[in-house]
Design a protein around this motif. Structure first.
Motif, PDB file in Angstrom:
ATOM      1  N   PRO A 118     -17.427-137.948  22.887  1.00  0.00           N
ATOM      2  CA  PRO A 118     -18.031-136.802  22.232  1.00  0.00           C
ATOM      3  C   PRO A 118     -16.868-135.760  22.018  1.00  0.00           C
ATOM      4  O   PRO A 118     -15.721-135.498  22.701  1.00  0.00           O
ATOM      5  CB  PRO A 118     -18.699-136.156  23.509  1.00  0.00           C
ATOM      6  CG  PRO A 118     -18.787-137.274  24.539  1.00  0.00           C
ATOM      7  CD  PRO A 118     -17.753-138.098  24.518  1.00  0.00           C
ATOM      8  N   ILE A 119     -16.839-135.288  20.823  1.00  0.00           N
ATOM      9  CA  ILE A 119     -16.038-134.384  20.245  1.00  0.00           C
ATOM     10  C   ILE A 119     -16.504-132.911  20.265  1.00  0.00           C
ATOM     11  O   ILE A 119     -15.614-132.051  20.964  1.00  0.00           O
ATOM     12  CB  ILE A 119     -15.772-134.618  18.742  1.00  0.00           C
ATOM     13  CG1 ILE A 119     -14.964-136.107  18.707  1.00  0.00           C
ATOM     14  CG2 ILE A 119     -14.720-133.542  18.319  1.00  0.00           C
ATOM     15  CD1 ILE A 119     -14.816-136.561  17.369  1.00  0.00           C
ATOM     16  N   LEU A 120     -17.558-132.603  20.016  1.00  0.00           N
ATOM     17  CA  LEU A 120     -18.303-131.125  20.281  1.00  0.00           C
ATOM     18  C   LEU A 120     -19.863-131.351  19.791  1.00  0.00           C
ATOM     19  O   LEU A 120     -20.161-132.411  19.104  1.00  0.00           O
ATOM     20  CB  LEU A 120     -17.601-130.205  19.541  1.00  0.00           C
ATOM     21  CG  LEU A 120     -18.190-130.018  18.077  1.00  0.00           C
ATOM     22  CD1 LEU A 120     -17.820-128.428  17.473  1.00  0.00           C
ATOM     23  CD2 LEU A 120     -17.737-130.866  17.059  1.00  0.00           C
ATOM     24  N   ASN A 121     -20.623-130.357  20.283  1.00  0.00           N
ATOM     25  CA  ASN A 121     -22.054-130.259  19.803  1.00  0.00           C
ATOM     26  C   ASN A 121     -21.869-128.848  19.028  1.00  0.00           C
ATOM     27  O   ASN A 121     -21.258-127.910  19.380  1.00  0.00           O
ATOM     28  CB  ASN A 121     -22.756-130.043  20.955  1.00  0.00           C
ATOM     29  CG  ASN A 121     -24.316-130.215  20.704  1.00  0.00           C
ATOM     30  OD1 ASN A 121     -24.889-131.186  20.232  1.00  0.00           O
ATOM     31  ND2 ASN A 121     -24.920-128.969  20.425  1.00  0.00           N
ATOM     32  N   ALA A 259      -5.297-136.958  21.405  1.00  0.00           N
ATOM     33  CA  ALA A 259      -4.617-136.323  20.641  1.00  0.00           C
ATOM     34  C   ALA A 259      -5.273-135.876  19.189  1.00  0.00           C
ATOM     35  O   ALA A 259      -5.647-134.636  18.811  1.00  0.00           O
ATOM     36  CB  ALA A 259      -3.046-136.313  20.286  1.00  0.00           C
ATOM     37  N   ILE A 260      -5.995-136.950  18.807  1.00  0.00           N
ATOM     38  CA  ILE A 260      -6.961-136.711  17.671  1.00  0.00           C
ATOM     39  C   ILE A 260      -8.090-136.277  18.071  1.00  0.00           C
ATOM     40  O   ILE A 260      -8.607-135.331  17.293  1.00  0.00           O
ATOM     41  CB  ILE A 260      -6.986-138.297  17.133  1.00  0.00           C
ATOM     42  CG1 ILE A 260      -5.631-138.866  16.368  1.00  0.00           C
ATOM     43  CG2 ILE A 260      -8.287-138.195  16.111  1.00  0.00           C
ATOM     44  CD1 ILE A 260      -5.914-140.283  15.849  1.00  0.00           C
ATOM     45  N   ILE A 261      -8.763-136.578  19.002  1.00  0.00           N
ATOM     46  CA  ILE A 261      -9.878-135.960  19.656  1.00  0.00           C
ATOM     47  C   ILE A 261      -9.673-134.426  19.780  1.00  0.00           C
ATOM     48  O   ILE A 261     -10.615-133.822  19.469  1.00  0.00           O
ATOM     49  CB  ILE A 261     -10.394-136.692  21.103  1.00  0.00           C
ATOM     50  CG1 ILE A 261     -10.905-137.962  20.806  1.00  0.00           C
ATOM     51  CG2 ILE A 261     -11.592-135.722  21.577  1.00  0.00           C
ATOM     52  CD1 ILE A 261     -11.988-138.426  19.948  1.00  0.00           C
ATOM     53  N   GLY A 293     -16.533-131.047  23.845  1.00  0.00           N
ATOM     54  CA  GLY A 293     -16.747-132.515  24.056  1.00  0.00           C
ATOM     55  C   GLY A 293     -17.123-132.964  25.479  1.00  0.00           C
ATOM     56  O   GLY A 293     -18.122-133.704  25.730  1.00  0.00           O
ATOM     57  N   ALA A 294     -16.684-132.385  26.443  1.00  0.00           N
ATOM     58  CA  ALA A 294     -16.875-132.700  27.698  1.00  0.00           C
ATOM     59  C   ALA A 294     -18.262-132.082  28.033  1.00  0.00           C
ATOM     60  O   ALA A 294     -19.006-132.766  28.725  1.00  0.00           O
ATOM     61  CB  ALA A 294     -15.940-131.813  28.595  1.00  0.00           C
ATOM     62  N   GLU A 295     -18.747-131.086  27.614  1.00  0.00           N
ATOM     63  CA  GLU A 295     -20.132-130.581  27.796  1.00  0.00           C
ATOM     64  C   GLU A 295     -21.046-131.530  27.380  1.00  0.00           C
ATOM     65  O   GLU A 295     -22.056-131.678  27.788  1.00  0.00           O
ATOM     66  CB  GLU A 295     -20.159-129.051  27.488  1.00  0.00           C
ATOM     67  CG  GLU A 295     -19.453-127.982  28.358  1.00  0.00           C
ATOM     68  CD  GLU A 295     -19.359-126.602  27.596  1.00  0.00           C
ATOM     69  OE1 GLU A 295     -19.328-125.624  28.223  1.00  0.00           O
ATOM     70  OE2 GLU A 295     -19.332-126.631  26.368  1.00  0.00           O
ATOM     71  N   LEU A 296     -20.571-131.678  26.034  1.00  0.00           N
ATOM     72  CA  LEU A 296     -21.864-132.606  25.354  1.00  0.00           C
ATOM     73  C   LEU A 296     -21.684-133.864  26.257  1.00  0.00           C
ATOM     74  O   LEU A 296     -23.043-134.470  26.373  1.00  0.00           O
ATOM     75  CB  LEU A 296     -21.310-133.007  24.013  1.00  0.00           C
ATOM     76  CG  LEU A 296     -21.988-133.665  23.156  1.00  0.00           C
ATOM     77  CD1 LEU A 296     -23.560-133.589  23.005  1.00  0.00           C
ATOM     78  CD2 LEU A 296     -21.570-134.191  21.821  1.00  0.00           C
TER      79      LEU A 296
END
Length: 316
Positions: A118-121, A259-261, A293-296
């Motif tokens: 996951p990258i973000l919501n 690093a890309i994430i 991302g971690a929360e998603l």
């Protein structure tokens, strides 16, 4: 650790490659990025993803090409992206259905928890429990109590969707006689409740109809309150052990360089936080709901497990 010729060669190789890896990370992106949308063109997920991409590509300095891959409730696109090269040049704008609802019901050919990062919501429409303005039910409690003494019908956008599963869980836990009436899409479910063909509907596009006095909002299925209607409780605030959080987020294939994430998360978060994007989303009648991302990832995992349990109960 024993130092062998093989380990020494491996260490030498890793040290030799390190500058090139660092260069690749710092040089990213150096060609267009493909953002897959698992639905057809013209829907809210497609429109919002295109706006996010158009704004983010100005920051990244490379085009972000949106590619629609509809089919099988979004699972076809998820499966394709899971199998894509994890090089940061293929990502997907996903939603609740292919992330945790459909995978809880059947084998989809991918594991959301292990095949993606996951990258973000950035969004996710609130789903409201709405009734006609002249309904005898003024609160969620009243609706549930009414369904304990007689059948209460409710419409959703389709069978075995997140809204249906959430209320099926409520019915099981409370003993309420909540009879599901599936429709072909949320707009038809909304029309049905407006015409009093069902007692209630669980739908996302309710804001204007509530403000116009045509519908009454009893609560929301999400884990958080709708900012436009802060007094409308979540199911859990109403004492019901269920929820249906709606997500719209960006994910990458597992194995993509951290690093890309991190770079994509920073850029997409920056763009989604701007007044320009928030205004665009307001005009689209969609909220901006930013999660890391971690929360998603945590939200998807919790709800995938919860919906698996609900689906298991329904099949028994």
């Amino acid at each position: 650790m024993t130092f062998t010729r093989r380990s020494g060669l491996a260490l030498l190789a890793s040290l030799t490659l390190m500058p090139f890896a660092a260069l690749a990370q710092s040089d990213y992106p150096n060609r267009p990025i493909t953002l897959v949308v698992p639905y057809g063109a013209g829907g809210t997920t497609d429109i919002s993803a295109r706006q996010l991409a158009a704004m983010a590509e100005k920051v990244l300095g490379q085009p972000i090409v949106v590619e629609n891959q509809p089919g099988a409730s979004g699972t076809n696109a998820m499966r394709a992206v899971a199998a894509a090269d994890p090089d940061g040049y293929t990502v997907i704008a996903t939603t609740s259905s292919p992330s945790f609802v459909t995978p809880a019901l059947r084998d989809v050919g991918y594991d959301t928890l292990t095949d993606f990062i996951p990258i973000l919501n950035y969004s996710g429409p609130f789903h409201g429990v709405v009734v006609p303005a002249d309904s005898p039910y003024a609160t969620l409690d009243a609706l549930i109590d009414g369904a304990k003494s007689g059948v209460v019908t409710y419409g959703t956008a389709g069978a075995m969707g997140g809204a249906h599963l959430a209320f099926a869980s409520v019915a099981k836990d409370t003993g309420a006689k909540l009879q599901h009436v599936p429709f072909d899409g949320a707009s038809k479910a909304t029309a049905a409740v407006l015409g009093s063909h069902v007692d209630a509907a669980l739908v996302p596009a309710y804001r204007d109809l509530v403000l116009d006095g045509q519908l009454r909002l009893l609560g929301v299925l999400d884990g958080t309150n709708d900012p436009d209607f802060p007094d409308a409780p979540t199911l859990k605030e109403a004492g019901l052990a269920a929820e249906f959080p709606s997500v719209v987020g960006i994910m990458a294939p597992d194995g993509t360089d951290p690093a890309i994430i991190a770079k994509l998360e920073a850029v997409f978060s920056q763009v989604a936080s701007t007044d320009e994007f928030k205004t665009f989303m307001t005009d689209l009648s969609q909220p901006v709901r930013i999660m890391s991302g971690a929360e998603l990832g945590k939200t998807i995992e919790e709800n995938l497990n919860a919906y698996r349990e609900i689906a298991k109960d329904l099949s028994n």
